[in-house]
Design an enzyme around this catalytic site. Structure first.
Site, mmCIF file in Angstrom:
data_model
loop_
_atom_site.group_PDB
_atom_site.id
_atom_site.type_symbol
_atom_site.label_atom_id
_atom_site.label_comp_id
_atom_site.label_asym_id
_atom_site.label_seq_id
_atom_site.Cartn_x
_atom_site.Cartn_y
_atom_site.Cartn_z
ATOM 1 N N CYS A 7 0.846 -1.192 0.000
ATOM 2 C CA CYS A 7 0.000 0.000 0.000
ATOM 3 C C CYS A 7 0.888 1.251 0.000
ATOM 4 C CB CYS A 7 -0.909 -0.003 1.237
ATOM 5 S SG CYS A 7 -1.770 1.562 1.493
ATOM 6 N N HIS A 46 -6.473 3.235 0.891
ATOM 7 C CA HIS A 46 -6.062 3.522 2.277
ATOM 8 C C HIS A 46 -6.733 4.858 2.593
ATOM 9 C CE1 HIS A 46 -2.623 3.719 5.467
ATOM 10 N NE2 HIS A 46 -3.428 4.748 5.681
ATOM 11 N N HIS A 48 -8.008 8.339 3.221
ATOM 12 C CA HIS A 48 -7.309 9.622 3.249
ATOM 13 C C HIS A 48 -8.322 10.742 3.146
ATOM 14 C CE1 HIS A 48 -7.444 7.923 -0.817
ATOM 15 N NE2 HIS A 48 -7.640 9.162 -1.258
ATOM 16 N N HIS A 67 -8.702 14.620 1.953
ATOM 17 C CA HIS A 67 -8.102 15.716 1.197
ATOM 18 C C HIS A 67 -8.406 17.020 1.932
ATOM 19 C CE1 HIS A 67 -7.685 13.386 -2.698
ATOM 20 N NE2 HIS A 67 -8.623 12.667 -2.110
HETATM 21 P P1 5GP Z 1 -8.335 9.646 -4.220
HETATM 22 O O1 5GP Z 1 -8.506 9.820 -5.704
HETATM 23 O O2 5GP Z 1 -8.074 8.203 -3.857
HETATM 24 O O3 5GP Z 1 -9.373 10.276 -3.380
HETATM 25 O O4 5GP Z 1 -7.006 10.456 -3.869
HETATM 26 C C1 5GP Z 1 -5.734 9.919 -3.977
HETATM 27 C C2 5GP Z 1 -4.777 11.073 -4.024
HETATM 28 O O5 5GP Z 1 -3.483 10.610 -3.722
HETATM 29 C C3 5GP Z 1 -4.706 11.761 -5.381
HETATM 30 O O6 5GP Z 1 -5.041 13.131 -5.231
HETATM 31 C C4 5GP Z 1 -3.257 11.556 -5.815
HETATM 32 O O7 5GP Z 1 -2.733 12.687 -6.466
HETATM 33 C C5 5GP Z 1 -2.547 11.284 -4.514
HETATM 34 N N1 5GP Z 1 -1.416 10.384 -4.597
HETATM 35 C C6 5GP Z 1 -1.409 9.142 -5.157
HETATM 36 N N2 5GP Z 1 -0.198 8.564 -5.014
HETATM 37 C C7 5GP Z 1 0.570 9.460 -4.330
HETATM 38 C C8 5GP Z 1 1.922 9.431 -3.874
HETATM 39 O O8 5GP Z 1 2.667 8.463 -4.063
HETATM 40 N N3 5GP Z 1 2.375 10.531 -3.208
HETATM 41 C C9 5GP Z 1 1.580 11.615 -2.972
HETATM 42 N N4 5GP Z 1 2.127 12.649 -2.312
HETATM 43 N N5 5GP Z 1 0.289 11.675 -3.393
HETATM 44 C C10 5GP Z 1 -0.210 10.607 -4.063
HETATM 45 ZN ZN ZN Z 2 -2.281 1.316 3.691
#
Ligand code: 5GP
Ligand code: ZN
Length: 117
Positions: free
Chosen positions: A7, A101, A103, A105
């Site tokens: 992950c 995982h 998160h 924003h």
């Molecule tokens: P989701 O689309 O799952 O709500 O948000 C995932 C977020 O994680 C995206 O905004 C993407 O840019 C960010 N993200 C994905 N992989 C990485 C990473 O390896 N490092 C960082 N700093 N951000 C990541």
């Molecule tokens: Zn995780």
């Protein structure tokens, strides 16, 4: 729970993958999103692997409180306390969750549209 070796966010929390970490405790880590969608775009995660908000249980209230308090602290630190900010978590494909995982924003630094796309 615990860590998942495959992950990306567990690996960021374990400092195995580099990230611009702006806040860290035993339970919560915050870092800058690699592909920011606003002038301020941070991600707040639990250090323990939780797949999404849908996987939270009765014992996770303290964790959520810590995440929300960290968000307020970071909004102040980033200078968007007065202009306003948004804390949002995506669950599943239609919401666009791309990392399994949980998160949150933290977005700010510009006017944010509502409702989201
Ligand atoms: P989701 O689309 O799952 O709500 O948000 C995932 C977020 O994680 C995206 O905004 C993407 O840019 C960010 N993200 C994905 N992989 C990485 C990473 O390896 N490092 C960082 N700093 N951000 C990541
Ligand atoms: Zn995780």
């Amino acid at each position: 729970m615990g860590q998942a070796s495959d992950c990306i966010f567990c690996r960021i929390a374990a400092r195995e993958v580099p990230a611009d970490i702006v806040h860290a405790t035993d339970r919560v880590v915050a870092f800058r999103d690699a592909n920011p969608k606003a002038p301020i775009h941070l991600l707040l995660i639990p250090t323990e692997h939780v797949e999404s908000a849908a996987a939270l249980g009765n014992g996770d209230g303290d964790l959520l409180a810590e995440i929300f308090q960290a968000a307020t602290h970071l909004a102040k630190a980033e200078g968007i306390e007065a202009s306003g900010w948004r804390l949002v978590t995506n669950v599943g494909p239609n919401a666009g969750q791309s990392v399994p995982h949980m998160h949150f924003h933290l977005l700010g630094g510009r006017s944010l549209g509502w409702p989201p796309g």
